[in-house]
Design a protein around this motif. Structure first.
Motif, PDB file in Angstrom:
ATOM      1  N   TYR A  32       0.827  -1.209   0.000  1.00 16.33           N
ATOM      2  CA  TYR A  32       0.000   0.000   0.000  1.00 16.33           C
ATOM      3  C   TYR A  32       0.859   1.256   0.000  1.00 16.33           C
ATOM      4  CZ  TYR A  32      -3.197   3.635   1.548  1.00 16.33           C
ATOM      5  OH  TYR A  32      -3.916   4.787   1.643  1.00 16.33           O
ATOM      6  N   ARG A  33       0.484   2.208  -0.834  1.00 17.55           N
ATOM      7  CA  ARG A  33       1.107   3.534  -0.816  1.00 17.55           C
ATOM      8  C   ARG A  33       0.004   4.561  -0.584  1.00 17.55           C
ATOM      9  NH1 ARG A  33       6.368   4.073  -2.682  1.00 17.55           N
ATOM     10  NH2 ARG A  33       7.102   2.329  -3.917  1.00 17.55           N
ATOM     11  N   ASP A  46       1.992   9.936  -0.642  1.00 13.17           N
ATOM     12  CA  ASP A  46       3.356   9.417  -0.628  1.00 13.17           C
ATOM     13  C   ASP A  46       4.142  10.052  -1.776  1.00 13.17           C
ATOM     14  OD1 ASP A  46       5.684   7.995  -0.566  1.00 13.17           O
ATOM     15  OD2 ASP A  46       4.767   6.030  -0.726  1.00 13.17           O
ATOM     16  N   PRO A  47       5.332  10.607  -1.516  1.00 11.73           N
ATOM     17  CA  PRO A  47       6.092  11.269  -2.585  1.00 11.73           C
ATOM     18  C   PRO A  47       6.408  10.349  -3.766  1.00 11.73           C
ATOM     19  CG  PRO A  47       7.058  11.771  -0.459  1.00 11.73           C
ATOM     20  CD  PRO A  47       5.993  10.739  -0.229  1.00 11.73           C
ATOM     21  N   MET A  48       6.711   9.089  -3.533  1.00 12.69           N
ATOM     22  CA  MET A  48       6.981   8.175  -4.645  1.00 12.69           C
ATOM     23  C   MET A  48       5.736   7.964  -5.489  1.00 12.69           C
ATOM     24  SD  MET A  48       9.961   7.239  -5.297  1.00 12.69           S
ATOM     25  CE  MET A  48       9.645   5.860  -6.354  1.00 12.69           C
ATOM     26  N   HIS A  83       2.199  11.093 -11.525  1.00 17.01           N
ATOM     27  CA  HIS A  83       2.135  12.391 -12.181  1.00 17.01           C
ATOM     28  C   HIS A  83       3.102  12.462 -13.362  1.00 17.01           C
ATOM     29  CE1 HIS A  83      -0.866  14.313  -9.751  1.00 17.01           C
ATOM     30  NE2 HIS A  83      -0.308  13.780  -8.678  1.00 17.01           N
ATOM     31  N   ALA A  84       4.223  11.772 -13.301  1.00 19.28           N
ATOM     32  CA  ALA A  84       5.136  11.737 -14.439  1.00 19.28           C
ATOM     33  C   ALA A  84       4.467  11.032 -15.616  1.00 19.28           C
ATOM     34  CB  ALA A  84       6.428  11.022 -14.063  1.00 19.28           C
TER      35      ALA A  84
END
Length: 76
Positions: free
Chosen positions: A37-38, A42-44, A50-51
């Motif tokens: 789970y993220r 979470d920055p990753m 988004h990339a």
């Protein structure tokens, strides 16, 4: 002489097996959830998704995409 029928003493083995199996499945689900789970903030998670979204909107090829084919009619 036979023993008197008592319905309260029947099925405890099946109930125990079902309870142990359920606890095992709950533990497995919790372990998988904890390892994969993220959180949405979470920055990753932000960087990866988004990339990809930005690449789709700008027309850029996503990471790992095959190279564009050669011009039609060109000889190799």
């Amino acid at each position: 002489m036979s023993v008197a029928y008592d319905p309260n003493k029947q099925g405890w083995a099946a109930a125990a097996v079902t309870t142990v199996a359920t606890l095992g499945l709950l533990f497995t689900a919790y372990t998988i959830h904890k390892n994969t789970y993220r959180h949405p903030r979470d920055p990753m998670n932000f960087q990866v998704y988004h990339a990809e979204d930005n690449a789709k909107h700008t027309g850029a090829a996503p990471h790992g995409a095959p190279a564009a084919a050669a011009q039609p009619g060109a000889k190799h």
